[in-house]
Enzyme design. Structure first.
Site, PDB file in Angstrom:
ATOM      1  N   HIS A   1      39.510  33.159  44.656  1.00  0.00           N
ATOM      2  CA  HIS A   1      40.444  34.289  44.676  1.00  0.00           C
ATOM      3  C   HIS A   1      41.443  34.106  43.534  1.00  0.00           C
ATOM      4  O   HIS A   1      41.951  32.999  43.316  1.00  0.00           O
ATOM      5  CB  HIS A   1      41.173  34.342  46.021  1.00  0.00           C
TER       6      HIS A   1
ATOM      7  N   GLY B   1      39.336  35.512  58.521  1.00  0.00           N
ATOM      8  CA  GLY B   1      40.409  36.285  57.881  1.00  0.00           C
ATOM      9  C   GLY B   1      40.045  36.629  56.446  1.00  0.00           C
ATOM     10  O   GLY B   1      39.068  36.118  55.912  1.00  0.00           O
TER      11      GLY B   1
HETATM   12  C1  GAR Z   1      37.362  37.047  39.871  1.00  0.00           C
HETATM   13  O1  GAR Z   1      38.636  37.121  39.297  1.00  0.00           O
HETATM   14  C2  GAR Z   1      37.451  36.639  41.320  1.00  0.00           C
HETATM   15  O2  GAR Z   1      38.453  35.692  41.567  1.00  0.00           O
HETATM   16  C3  GAR Z   1      37.773  37.951  41.961  1.00  0.00           C
HETATM   17  O3  GAR Z   1      36.931  38.870  41.308  1.00  0.00           O
HETATM   18  C4  GAR Z   1      36.730  38.433  39.961  1.00  0.00           C
HETATM   19  C5  GAR Z   1      35.240  38.384  39.715  1.00  0.00           C
HETATM   20  O4  GAR Z   1      34.996  38.072  38.365  1.00  0.00           O
HETATM   21  N1  GAR Z   1      37.544  37.921  43.365  1.00  0.00           N
HETATM   22  C6  GAR Z   1      38.342  38.519  44.252  1.00  0.00           C
HETATM   23  O5  GAR Z   1      39.316  39.176  43.938  1.00  0.00           O
HETATM   24  C7  GAR Z   1      37.936  38.311  45.697  1.00  0.00           C
HETATM   25  N2  GAR Z   1      39.000  38.608  46.576  1.00  0.00           N
HETATM   26  P1  GAR Z   1      33.549  37.632  37.909  1.00  0.00           P
HETATM   27  O6  GAR Z   1      32.562  38.657  38.485  1.00  0.00           O
HETATM   28  O7  GAR Z   1      33.611  37.716  36.417  1.00  0.00           O
HETATM   29  O8  GAR Z   1      33.290  36.250  38.421  1.00  0.00           O
END
Ligand code: GAR
Length: 220
Positions: free
Chosen positions: A113, A147
């Site tokens: 996250h 959660g």
């Molecule tokens: C990342 O920043 C990840 O932490 C976030 O989505 C992005 C995916 O990037 N995830 C969330 O926000 C989950 N709650 P990526 O597809 O380039 O790995």
């Protein structure tokens, strides 16, 4: 060392997936990405997996926007189990998982996250951090429980919020840390060093040489 079989669920670009694949292929981590599954048919993550020779599957999520249908969730679980996946890594997977799936993979699902949890759970954590006005944000790898963005924390890394940051410049700096700590957290798990006690995790000391250069080790 026997490689930890990881199944990755991803909805989008898949840059975290790429960091995990790269670290596994270079031998930096004792992980084999056994399968990548996406709820988005044309997700870049699926392309990245195929390019690396990793099985890549699209499984339709069903009609709801934020969760998988119960049937879809069963299909996801079946696809992971068929490939003997030991750890399920969510890498930008934008759907909440529910009881059956969580029970089947109890204690074996991890997520990344883009904030220092418990601050800014949910969508667009980078914008939330910017709008709140914090001076530091970061990234968190944690176990998944029932959660949202809430389970025990495995690794975190802090990132400063600079005065002229936009949402995107901040997100890019956070992402660099994500790419460092996600493989690191998986390596801790592969080495059997992560002990969970209630909400807290403890990373046991390494027995042999540690992953990569010690300078790259984040706070645990
Ligand atoms: C990342 O920043 C990840 O932490 C976030 O989505 C992005 C995916 O990037 N995830 C969330 O926000 C989950 N709650 P990526 O597809 O380039 O790995």
């Amino acid at each position: 060392m026997k490689k930890l079989r990881v199944g990755v669920l991803a909805s989008g670009n898949g840059s975290n997936l790429q960091a995990i694949i790269d670290a596994s292929l270079s031998g930096d981590i004792d992980v084999e990405v056994a399968v990548v599954i996406s709820d988005v048919e044309n997700a870049r993550a699926l392309e990245r997996a195929r390019k690396a020779g990793v099985p890549a599957i699209y499984i339709a999520p069903g009609p709801r926007r934020t969760r998988l249908s119960p049937e879809a969730e069963k299909e996801y679980a079946r696809a992971l189990e068929e490939r003997d996946v030991e750890i399920v890594a969510l890498a930008g997977f934008m759907r909440v998982l529910h009881d059956d799936f969580l029970c089947r993979f109890n204690g074996r699902i991890v997520n990344i996250h883009p904030s220092l949890l418990p601050s800014f759970p949910g969508l667009d954590a980078q914008r939330q951090a910017l709008e709140y006005g914090v001076k530091w944000t970061g990234a968190t790898v944690h176990f998944v429980d029932a959660g949202v963005d809430r389970g025990p924390i495995i690794v975190q890394a802090a990132v400063p919020v600079l005065p002229d940051d936009s949402r995107d410049t901040l997100a890019a700096r956070v992402l660099e840390e994500e790419h460092r700590i996600y493989p690191l957290a998986l390596q801790y798990i592969a080495e059997g060093r992560v002990r969970v006690e209630g909400r807290r995790t403890c990373i046991e000391p390494a027995e042999g040489p540690v992953f990569g250069n010690t300078d790259r080790r984040g706070p645990s």
